[in-house]
Design a protein around this motif. Structure first.
Motif, PDB file in Angstrom:
ATOM      1  N   GLU A   1      19.766  20.267  84.566  1.00 31.92           N
ATOM      2  CA  GLU A   1      20.987  19.229  84.253  1.00 31.92           C
ATOM      3  C   GLU A   1      20.503  18.305  83.105  1.00 31.92           C
ATOM      4  OE1 GLU A   1      24.341  18.050  84.326  1.00 31.92           O
ATOM      5  OE2 GLU A   1      23.742  19.457  86.101  1.00 31.92           O
TER       6      GLU A   1
ATOM      7  N   LYS B   1      25.161  18.463  89.226  1.00 34.96           N
ATOM      8  CA  LYS B   1      26.468  18.159  88.975  1.00 34.96           C
ATOM      9  C   LYS B   1      27.073  19.488  89.399  1.00 34.96           C
ATOM     10  CE  LYS B   1      25.832  14.386  86.579  1.00 34.96           C
ATOM     11  NZ  LYS B   1      25.060  13.320  87.418  1.00 34.96           N
ATOM     12  N   LYS B   2      26.519  20.572  89.737  1.00 35.45           N
ATOM     13  CA  LYS B   2      27.167  22.130  90.375  1.00 35.45           C
ATOM     14  C   LYS B   2      26.095  22.365  91.466  1.00 35.45           C
ATOM     15  CE  LYS B   2      25.372  24.170  86.165  1.00 35.45           C
ATOM     16  NZ  LYS B   2      25.922  24.845  84.947  1.00 35.45           N
TER      17      LYS B   2
END
Length: 71
Positions: free
Chosen positions: A20, A59-60
């Protein structure tokens, strides 16, 4: 023995948010095989969905980082 180290390192890099923070980082795994990868993706995604608060930097889904990394 190399496979276990590769699995542990892959999980560590993902869950600690390295990909990230550095989205263009490229990693090369040598002689580790990939038969374990689909099972690890499924397990990481399931665990993340239940405990996403333990990895707020992501974030995913963890599996998405893996599919971005391996090609």
């Amino acid at each position: 023995m190399a496979v276990e180290y590769t699995e542990a390192l892959t999980v560590s890099l993902i869950l600690e948010g390295v990909f990230e923070k550095f989205p263009k980082l490229k990693v090369v795994w040598i002689e580790s095989g990939l038969a374990w990868l689909p099972f690890m993706i499924q397990r990481l995604d399931n665990e993340y969905l239940m405990r996403s608060s333990e990895c707020p930097q992501l974030k995913k889904l963890p599996g998405e980082y893996i599919t971005d990394m391996y090609y």
